[in-house]
Design a protein around this motif. Structure first.
Motif, PDB file in Angstrom:
ATOM      1  N   TYR A  89       0.827  -1.204   0.000  1.00 61.08           N
ATOM      2  CA  TYR A  89       0.000   0.000   0.000  1.00 61.08           C
ATOM      3  C   TYR A  89       0.861   1.254   0.000  1.00 61.08           C
ATOM      4  N   GLN A  94       0.078   4.428  -2.320  1.00 61.02           N
ATOM      5  CA  GLN A  94       0.018   5.729  -1.640  1.00 61.02           C
ATOM      6  C   GLN A  94       0.584   6.859  -2.484  1.00 61.02           C
ATOM      7  N   LEU A  98      -4.070   9.960  -1.919  1.00 61.41           N
ATOM      8  CA  LEU A  98      -4.116   9.787  -0.465  1.00 61.41           C
ATOM      9  C   LEU A  98      -5.009   8.626  -0.039  1.00 61.41           C
ATOM     10  N   TRP A  99      -6.222   8.552  -0.570  1.00 57.88           N
ATOM     11  CA  TRP A  99      -7.212   7.578  -0.101  1.00 57.88           C
ATOM     12  C   TRP A  99      -7.192   6.311  -0.943  1.00 57.88           C
ATOM     13  N   PRO A 100      -7.427   5.147  -0.299  1.00 56.00           N
ATOM     14  CA  PRO A 100      -7.443   3.884  -1.045  1.00 56.00           C
ATOM     15  C   PRO A 100      -8.452   3.863  -2.191  1.00 56.00           C
ATOM     16  N   GLN A 102      -9.103   6.225  -4.091  1.00 59.94           N
ATOM     17  CA  GLN A 102      -8.525   7.002  -5.182  1.00 59.94           C
ATOM     18  C   GLN A 102      -7.320   6.317  -5.830  1.00 59.94           C
ATOM     19  N   ASN A 103      -6.578   5.528  -5.063  1.00 59.08           N
ATOM     20  CA  ASN A 103      -5.336   4.966  -5.586  1.00 59.08           C
ATOM     21  C   ASN A 103      -5.400   3.474  -5.893  1.00 59.08           C
ATOM     22  N   GLU A 106      -7.590  -0.498  -2.139  1.00 58.14           N
ATOM     23  CA  GLU A 106      -8.525  -1.147  -1.208  1.00 58.14           C
ATOM     24  C   GLU A 106      -8.174  -2.601  -0.926  1.00 58.14           C
TER      25      GLU A 106
END
Length: 151
Positions: A89, A94, A98-100, A102-103, A106
């Protein structure tokens, strides 16, 4: 209600362990052997042997996933699996956002926390760890020689 749910806890943890281990092992098998669609981004291919970090991650996924699946060395295998997903992650996902959500991280986050949970809960029911602990508990230790205490 709570007592009934608590009595089912080892079985639910065991099923959770089996599903998490199976899914993790399948990720490793897909990356190493090209089965089930192959490694992500390779259009059915595999990750070249020795490639850092993908090939090593796939080996960890296959081996740790299989160990968690059968419940053998669950806590240690889950700790290694959790750490590898934390690394994945922060190293891979990352840097993109910033958020899973978005990237695309998950699955890495969910696997990381699922395996960390298994580090603390153990294998639950249906695991080989449980059979081994029963076997060692069933073997009585030889009684220590008792000597009278002189006053």
């Amino acid at each position: 209600m709570s007592a009934r749910l608590n009595s089912a806890q080892p079985y639910v943890i065991g099923l959770f362990r089996i599903v998490a281990g199976l899914l993790f092992a399948v990720h490793g098998a897909a990356s190493l052997f090209g089965v089930l669609g192959g490694a992500m981004g390779t259009h059915g291919g595999t990750i070249p042997a020795g490639t850092w970090p993908g090939w090593y991650a796939a080996v960890i996924q296959l081996v740790a996933g299989a160990l968690v699946l059968v419940g053998l060395g669950t806590r240690g295998a889950a700790l290694i699996a959790s750490g590898s997903m934390a690394f994945a992650y922060f190293d891979v996902h990352q840097r993109h956002a910033l958020w899973p959500i978005q990237n695309g991280g998950e699955p890495a986050v969910l696997f990381c926390w699922a395996f960390l949970l298994l580090v603390f809960t153990g294998s639950g029911a249906f695991g080989l760890d449980r059979l081994a602990s029963r076997r060692t508990a069933a073997v009585p230790e030889p009684a220590a020689e008792q000597r009278p205490v002189a006053a």
